[in-house]
Design a protein around this motif. Sequence first.
Motif, mmCIF file in Angstrom:
data_model
loop_
_atom_site.group_PDB
_atom_site.id
_atom_site.type_symbol
_atom_site.label_atom_id
_atom_site.label_comp_id
_atom_site.label_asym_id
_atom_site.label_seq_id
_atom_site.Cartn_x
_atom_site.Cartn_y
_atom_site.Cartn_z
ATOM 1 N N GLY A 1 0.821 -1.215 0.000
ATOM 2 C CA GLY A 1 0.000 0.000 0.000
ATOM 3 C C GLY A 1 0.847 1.254 0.000
ATOM 4 N N SER B 1 0.080 6.076 2.236
ATOM 5 C CA SER B 1 0.337 4.669 2.491
ATOM 6 C C SER B 1 -0.925 3.966 2.958
ATOM 7 C CB SER B 1 1.433 4.502 3.550
ATOM 8 O OG SER B 1 2.652 4.986 3.095
ATOM 9 N N GLY C 1 -3.275 3.752 -0.045
ATOM 10 C CA GLY C 1 -2.806 2.672 -0.922
ATOM 11 C C GLY C 1 -3.116 1.309 -0.348
ATOM 12 N N VAL D 1 1.948 1.702 -3.559
ATOM 13 C CA VAL D 1 0.818 2.181 -4.373
ATOM 14 C C VAL D 1 0.516 3.642 -4.035
ATOM 15 C CG1 VAL D 1 -1.673 1.906 -4.775
ATOM 16 C CG2 VAL D 1 -0.194 -0.098 -4.707
ATOM 17 N N GLY D 2 0.492 3.966 -2.751
ATOM 18 C CA GLY D 2 0.247 5.346 -2.338
ATOM 19 C C GLY D 2 1.337 6.288 -2.815
#
Length: 88
Positions: free
Chosen positions: A39, A67, A70, A42-43
């Motif tokens: 995450g 975070s 994500g 992704v974030g």
Amino acid sequence: MGIIAFIIIGLIAGLIARAILPGKQSMGLVATTLLGMVGSLVGGLIGSLFQRDGRLFDLHASGIIMSVVGAIIVLLLVGAAGRRRVHA
């Protein structure tokens, strides 16, 4: 950012994402940490779309927030994939 900080931020983001998202997620501490770490990546990717300062891996409040965002996105995607596989 060091690897230890990345793991700790991943654990915190994973725990917060699991607390925010309703439902039963059957994962242990290691899976929660991995969820938060993915995450965080992704974030960071999402955040880098909005910032052009070149500092992608600095530790600051918005990085922790992204975070968690994500991790929630990853948790939703994993949950949707699991439900689709069961009903197919």
